[in-house]
Design an enzyme around this catalytic site. Sequence first.
Site, mmCIF file in Angstrom:
data_model
loop_
_atom_site.group_PDB
_atom_site.id
_atom_site.type_symbol
_atom_site.label_atom_id
_atom_site.label_comp_id
_atom_site.label_asym_id
_atom_site.label_seq_id
_atom_site.Cartn_x
_atom_site.Cartn_y
_atom_site.Cartn_z
ATOM 1 N N GLU A 80 0.832 -1.207 0.000
ATOM 2 C CA GLU A 80 0.000 0.000 0.000
ATOM 3 C C GLU A 80 0.864 1.254 0.000
ATOM 4 O OE1 GLU A 80 -0.266 -2.665 1.896
ATOM 5 O OE2 GLU A 80 -2.276 -2.952 2.711
ATOM 6 N N ARG A 85 4.111 5.667 -3.095
ATOM 7 C CA ARG A 85 5.368 6.297 -3.504
ATOM 8 C C ARG A 85 5.514 6.281 -5.032
ATOM 9 N NH1 ARG A 85 9.457 7.649 -0.563
ATOM 10 N NH2 ARG A 85 9.156 7.701 1.675
ATOM 11 N N CYS A 225 -1.034 0.264 7.799
ATOM 12 C CA CYS A 225 -1.590 0.799 6.551
ATOM 13 C C CYS A 225 -2.944 1.455 6.789
ATOM 14 C CB CYS A 225 -1.678 -0.303 5.493
ATOM 15 S SG CYS A 225 -0.047 -0.828 4.926
HETATM 16 ZN ZN LIG Z 1 0.147 -2.946 5.789
#
Ligand SMILES: [Zn+2]
Length: 409
Positions: A80, A85, A225
Amino acid sequence: MNNLADRIAQLCCEKYNSFGKTGKPQDTEWTVLAGIVLKDAQESLSVVSLATGTKCLSGTELLDTKQWEIGSRLSDSHAEVLARRAFLRYLYHQLNLRLNDNNSDIFELDANKTICLRNNISLHYYCSQTPCGDCSIFPKIVENCVFGVNASARKRKLHANDDMEVKRAVLQEDYQCDEYDVHRTGAKCVEIDKQDSRLPGINYHLLGPIRTKPGRGDRTLSLSCSDKIAKWNIIGIQGALLSRLIPPVIIDSFCIGGQSPFSLEAMQRGICERFATRRCPVFMQSEQSFVHRKGDNRARPCPSSIIWCAVPERQLEISVDGRKQGATKKKKRGNYLLISKQELFRTFLVTVDKFNRTTASEENHPKKITYYHAKQSSATYQQSWQLLKLQSFRAWPAKPLYLQDFVLV
Ligand SMILES: [Zn+2]
């Protein structure tokens, strides 16, 4: 295939399948696939960034970072985070197209000649499994459980209150069924917050606190995340540097891959309801599942990552342990991943120069500005982030300053 979730998942999986074997799971390994899909004015979909990854450097490994690696080694290699990026590289490319007076798929000039996002596009985030952290905590048998029964009353209470303690108490009411177990996350509550009970059954986890990712042996300094996505949902996915040049970029929907445990309630809670935000994207699950997902015969996480974005040059990168695969251990540009802080910072500084020439703006920067100071000088973004930290992310751990205190190589 007409369902939006299935189309998004299929496109990301097809793009992944088109890559060679390098960086992909072998034998009994599994990985996570994440990507960002652009829907244009004609409603056609295209993948603009994609990444795989499961690893995160532990606190000890991070603090061991050698001088030459500062700004070049990635601490968080969850898919993720890498897909975001890679998406930043895509945004820089699109912004440069616009600055060169070429047509950009996502940026245009408004009446005041300010760069803005085209208003007839949307961005859709795909992940082959539910993000680690708060979104991953929900009862294993949702249908037979009182979980979610009082959803509308609970939502009213959540919206009427901005006090985080009250919000968490309301969220904990989700856990009214004790004969069932919950899906668990390896992410741990941040140290200054209340901790999980780890009691067997439904009360194993606390709901709401921000969490850090598991690392090799010890804690990491990287947030789960679920927490990072929640931050992007509120102040945008573009980060501090790009905020000086473009407006916030917000993701419109999140699509989770097939055969992953998934709960709409937990996604809404993890990304929106536990924070002081009224903004909630659409959450969907696709039926299409990812070929290298975790499963009975795939039990070991794959150590390498594939990173891709829709730019004209050097689209694909492979990383291991947060470093470019095969690079020698030297402080030299060619040894850095293009999605590392060093290289994104370089792209930023080049773009700022072009931005100033084309827009007569004064986003100036001294020749040897550090990465840290460049980020701090993004005043509007930093204000939003400071406010958000006070409201919702008080416990967000700061990375040691010296890891951001570098100039370009
Ligand atoms: Zn994660």
